[in-house]
Write a protein that holds these residues in place. Sequence first.
Motif, mmCIF file in Angstrom:
data_model
loop_
_atom_site.group_PDB
_atom_site.id
_atom_site.type_symbol
_atom_site.label_atom_id
_atom_site.label_comp_id
_atom_site.label_asym_id
_atom_site.label_seq_id
_atom_site.Cartn_x
_atom_site.Cartn_y
_atom_site.Cartn_z
ATOM 1 N N ARG A 279 -2.465 -3.325 8.054
ATOM 2 C CA ARG A 279 -3.138 -3.223 6.698
ATOM 3 C C ARG A 279 -2.848 -4.168 5.829
ATOM 4 N NH1 ARG A 279 -2.865 2.574 3.382
ATOM 5 N NH2 ARG A 279 -4.315 1.943 1.871
ATOM 6 N N THR B 251 0.894 -1.302 0.082
ATOM 7 C CA THR B 251 -0.104 0.107 0.111
ATOM 8 C C THR B 251 0.882 1.131 -0.179
ATOM 9 O OG1 THR B 251 -0.153 -0.508 2.428
ATOM 10 C CG2 THR B 251 -2.056 -1.142 0.962
ATOM 11 N N ARG C 245 -3.941 -7.357 6.212
ATOM 12 C CA ARG C 245 -5.547 -7.602 6.004
ATOM 13 C C ARG C 245 -5.710 -7.646 4.484
ATOM 14 N NH1 ARG C 245 -10.226 -3.432 5.981
ATOM 15 N NH2 ARG C 245 -11.614 -4.973 4.984
ATOM 16 N N ARG C 246 -5.036 -6.935 3.743
ATOM 17 C CA ARG C 246 -5.198 -6.817 2.295
ATOM 18 C C ARG C 246 -4.747 -8.183 1.651
ATOM 19 N NH1 ARG C 246 -5.112 -3.805 -2.423
ATOM 20 N NH2 ARG C 246 -3.300 -4.000 -3.508
#
Length: 432
Positions: A206, A133, A209-210
Amino acid sequence: MAADPEQTNPSGGLNRRRVLSGIGVGLGVGAAAAAGSVLTHDHDTGGRATATGGTAPAADGGSQIVAFRGPHQGGIATPAQDRLCFAAFDVTTTDRGQLQQMLTSWALAAEAMTKGLTVPGDAGDLESPPIDTGEAEGLKPGNLTITIGYGASLFDSRFGLAGRRPSQLKALPQLPKEDLDPGSSDGDICVQACADDPQVAFHAIRNLRRLGTGVVAPRWMELGFGRTSSTSPAQATPRNLMGFKDGTRNIDAGDAAVMGDHVWIGAEEPQHWVRGGSYLVSRKIRMLLEQWDRDNLNDQQNVFGRAKASGAPLTGKKEFDTPDFSAKDASGDYAIPMDAHVRLAAPENNRGLRILRRGYSFTDGIDPVTGQLVGGLLFLAYMKNPDQFVTLQRILGAHDALNEYIKHLSGGLFVTPPGLAPGADWGAQLFG
Ligand code: HEM
């Protein structure tokens, strides 16, 4: 599997050229499949690997890299970092293979992120979302540790794991005066990301999770903005949101004998695969801060049994003086009151029982109804057997003077497996 990118050059810096293969499952599989992308560090900023070029991290001294592989997972005996991002997930797929594959991809991603690298697999494909990200690029590794744990619910009938359930991983009993919110408690899988930079910790959660899209869904998550425990004598004792030094008599996580006695799961556990791991108890404990702030200093000190400014026991002068639980004051009362937190929690009064506390302060902002601050302690503690917590909390929940100023909101119990050997991953470790 990704090639191990950690190759040190003769000058001690990290080799900048890494060839990593795709690891994605769920979202971004297409881009993740782009094996062979070259990841490099940004030498000038001491920052993370990027897909575009650069050199070694932490040019200003200290690699800020905590080893990901070893007998124990990082984030337990590691000196407590300043920041935390903690998440618990529910597994949403019923496909055992998908879950295993995700855990394998998580281990590879976690290893890369702890080294200050981006999540492997990005090919710079303009038609696909980037795998990583991006918000940690240019930041230092920050002593990031990523610690995985499994809740009892993961060992139900869904994935054929019932035969691998660690013997002490079961619902905790009802404890005194507790009314925990089940919706924000427990979870099939938990991930504790600790780092000295909040963005590095958040980035880690994050991105896992992705990678887990379609396999897991977040159940609850908490940010910890300051550590409330020291886990090494080399660290200064931090203060919790009540203003008291916290962690003074915590376990020294560098003491292998004490860790073996109280924290690491050992030969007593029939499930060999979790030996060298630890049980993690989490509790989100709200502090009634406005109420606490109206209490007089003498009472605050009596609640803990310690002086607020120095952290010394009420029977001593300096922070690390040993409390004397038999000492009485001029009026004949115990100098450390009978209901003081430290008297009730001390190993001297609990047959030598100890736990490794590794908690963080949290805030959820302002209660929209009352206008009061919502904040407190995300209590995290590691132990050989969850009974250690149950024994302590039975006493604290029933008698602790602190109860007037706190409320346990939610909680969880997880087993954190041991560390990974070279070539191993979380999927293979769990499924055997
Ligand atoms: C908001 C809740 C809590 C706060 C603010 C708090 C704060 C403190 C403070 C200030 C100390 C003294 C300094 C030290 O030795 O670390 C302490 C000690 C300790 N606390 Fe807590 N604590 C909380 C909840 C808990 C819970 C839930 C447990 C376990 C069930 C626990 C277990 C202990 C233990 C074992 C000690 C060390 C006692 C000793 O050896 O003297 N605490 N805590």
